[in-house]
Design a protein around this motif. Structure first.
Motif, PDB file in Angstrom:
ATOM      1  N   ASP A  42       0.823  -1.221   0.000  1.00 41.35           N
ATOM      2  CA  ASP A  42       0.000   0.000   0.000  1.00 41.35           C
ATOM      3  C   ASP A  42       0.855   1.268   0.000  1.00 41.35           C
ATOM      4  O   ASP A  42       0.386   2.338  -0.379  1.00 41.35           O
ATOM      5  N   ASN A  43       2.099   1.148   0.503  1.00 37.28           N
ATOM      6  CA  ASN A  43       2.933   2.351   0.667  1.00 37.28           C
ATOM      7  C   ASN A  43       4.154   2.366  -0.248  1.00 37.28           C
ATOM      8  O   ASN A  43       5.075   3.136  -0.035  1.00 37.28           O
ATOM      9  N   ASP A  44       4.133   1.477  -1.254  1.00 36.53           N
ATOM     10  CA  ASP A  44       5.226   1.467  -2.230  1.00 36.53           C
ATOM     11  C   ASP A  44       6.588   1.261  -1.534  1.00 36.53           C
ATOM     12  O   ASP A  44       7.587   1.894  -1.872  1.00 36.53           O
ATOM     13  N   ILE A  45       6.570   0.378  -0.520  1.00 42.75           N
ATOM     14  CA  ILE A  45       7.806   0.021   0.193  1.00 42.75           C
ATOM     15  C   ILE A  45       8.190  -1.388  -0.267  1.00 42.75           C
ATOM     16  O   ILE A  45       7.349  -2.304  -0.199  1.00 42.75           O
ATOM     17  N   LEU A  46       9.407  -1.569  -0.731  1.00 41.24           N
ATOM     18  CA  LEU A  46       9.794  -2.894  -1.224  1.00 41.24           C
ATOM     19  C   LEU A  46       9.939  -3.859  -0.054  1.00 41.24           C
ATOM     20  O   LEU A  46      10.577  -3.546   0.954  1.00 41.24           O
ATOM     21  N   TYR A  47       9.355  -5.038  -0.216  1.00 40.51           N
ATOM     22  CA  TYR A  47       9.434  -6.070   0.823  1.00 40.51           C
ATOM     23  C   TYR A  47      10.548  -7.040   0.417  1.00 40.51           C
ATOM     24  O   TYR A  47      10.462  -7.708  -0.609  1.00 40.51           O
ATOM     25  N   VAL A  48      11.620  -7.067   1.240  1.00 39.17           N
ATOM     26  CA  VAL A  48      12.745  -7.988   0.974  1.00 39.17           C
ATOM     27  C   VAL A  48      12.665  -9.120   1.995  1.00 39.17           C
ATOM     28  O   VAL A  48      12.805  -8.894   3.201  1.00 39.17           O
TER      29      VAL A  48
END
Ligand SMILES: Cc1ncc(COP(=O)(O)O)c(C=O)c1O
Length: 470
Positions: free
Chosen positions: A258-264
């Motif tokens: 939702d917040n355009d944060i990349l999930y690594v």
């Protein structure tokens, strides 16, 4: 001069002097200042299946499988042969402007197992360089997209992500950063999702809500436009095998999306069979990260190799950006090493043939047998998933107080177990177990009975010293 003298000494006296030589010339990893460059660690001479032999000829169960890596076991002739054959065919090629066939085939097979739209692999030399690559890729991606302010990284207490500068800056275990610098201006820390240490009186589901709220609030407070990535292990491994509460990872994944944060998803430990699957993110936790990092089990520790699997969507955005000439200035001499990739292909064959299914079959037995150690008063909790588990010792069940560092409980248990034929991975007040995945039920019984005896002897020692009366 001193080194030349030592070399002559070992030529005449044999390899049993290796420990002495190490004390004079080897700086071992994670040393303490007071003994740096002068440590006598246990010499390991040979390995076979789930066993290793120490310098005195004592046979031990390899409880941690090296460092969570010797997944298909020691002395696998198939892997040794592949290494030999590949080195004879092509030992190395420059990845700067050439390529080799094993790396392309391995990337294709790895992408086939990865969840979501993860389609491409960048190979590295191990786990730290894999995490470092993922983070530098995030920075590059946001620079090219015209979002140079979107670079902060979220990580959690209890995390371990490596020993290069940026990956180490994410670490959140006690002691890791006491004496070490880090890129603190780039990292925002969150709580560990450790149900055992949740606030008293809080249900697991309320604890999950607290964690998710903390994540959402942090994004709100810091600003999504400044956060580039979240990095998390599906199960925090070196932090003490912290299995997160059900549904937690999926909810974090959604906030990232939702917040355009990349999930690594850092699967350096959990991938390649440790939890019975090639990757755990999708198959066990139902998440589709933007990147997955892996290492260790990809070659069962026979060759140093790691990598990052990257989403097709991210690559496509770069290909379509306004900056086609922007260079991702990142590469390692040993990126896509042909010998490492050939070993990994054979290792994957062996995992597929039998080892993944075997792991899924024995894991419940492994967990159940270890769980019986909770009968011992020194043991606060035994927890785990797949073939990874942690025995956490506490001063008493009421307070769940981790025994103080100066009592070194993990190390004491390890010393007794070593006597009895088992190598344990001690972590302050915890013992971590992650044996080679080929372990049988009978071998699990041996392992657990040695561990039980090692803990009992430790309890006797602590009582005798008057420092614990459980
Ligand atoms: C989850 C995780 N990430 C990264 C690393 C670093 O890997 P390496 O030691 O291969 O650099 C480790 C090492 O234990 C790890 O457990």
């Amino acid at each position: 001069m001193a080194a030349a003298r030592d070399l002559r000494a070992i030529e005449t006296a044999g390899p049993s002097d290796a420990v002495e030589l190490a004390k004079r010339h080897l700086v071992q990893p994670w040393p303490f200042a007071g003994s740096v460059g002068a440590e006598a660690r246990a010499l390991i001479g040979e390995g076979d299946g789930i066993y290793i032999t120490d310098g005195t000829g004592k046979k031990l169960i390899d409880g941690p499988a090296g460092m969570w890596c010797v997944n298909i076991g020691h002395r696998r002739e198939e892997l040794a042969r592949v290494m030999y054959d590949q080195a004879m065919a092509l030992s190395y090629n420059t990845p700067w402007y050439t390529m080799n066939a094993p790396s392309a085939e391995l990337a294709m097979r790895i992408a086939g197992y990865a969840p979501g739209d993860l389609s491409h692999v960048f190979f590295t030399t191990g786990g730290s360089s894999a995490v470092e690559t993922a983070l530098r890729f995030m920075q590059f991606y946001n620079n090219v997209r015209g979002r140079p302010e979107k670079k902060l990284i979220l990580s959690r207490g209890g995390a371990y992500h490596g020993s290069t500068y940026l990956s180490a800056s994410l670490n959140g275990r006690p002691r890791d950063r006491d004496w070490m610098d880090g890129a603190d201006d780039l990292v925002v820390k969150l709580s560990s999702p450790d149900p055992f240490r949740r606030p008293r009186g809080l249900s697991i589901s309320a604890f999950t809500d607290v964690l998710v709220d903390e994540f959402r609030d942090t994004v709100g407070r810091v600003g999504a436009d400044r956060i580039g990535a979240f990095v998390g292990e599906p199960v925090q491994a070196s932090g003490g095998v912290i299995v997160p509460p059900d549904g937690y990872l999926k909810r974090i994944r959604q906030i990232c999306r939702d917040n355009d944060i990349l999930y690594v998803s850092d699967e350096v430990v959990t991938a390649f069979g440790r939890l019975g699957h090639v990757f755990a993110s999708g198959d066990m936790f139902g998440i589709d990260p933007d990147m997955i990092t892996f290492a260790k089990g990809v070659t069962s520790g026979y060759f140093p190799l790691g990598g990052v699997i990257i989403s097709e969507r991210l690559l496509e955005q770069l290909r379509r950006s306004n900056h086609p000439d922007a260079m991702f200035g990142h590469g390692l001499t040993y990126t896509s090493h042909p010998v490492g990739c050939a070993v990994a292909l054979k290792n994957l064959d062996i995992l597929e043939e039998s080892v993944l299914a075997h792991t899924r079959e024995v894991a419940p037995y492994f967990q159940a047998q270890l769980k019986t150690l909770e009968e011992l008063p020194l043991v606060g909790e035994v927890r785990g998933l797949g073939l990874m588990a942690c025995v956490e010792c506490v001063a008493d069940r009421e307070s769940n107080d981790p025994l103080q560092l100066d009592k070194d409980v993990g190390k004491r248990i390890d010393a007794h177990c070593h006597e009895l034929g088992l190598l344990v991975r001690p972590l302050i007040n915890m013992c971590v177990m992650s044996p080679p995945l080929i372990i049988t039920r009978e071998q699990i019984d041996d392992m657990v009975s040695i561990l039980r005896e090692g803990i009992s002897r430790t309890m006797d020692d602590l009582r005798k010293e008057g420092v614990w009366q459980g």
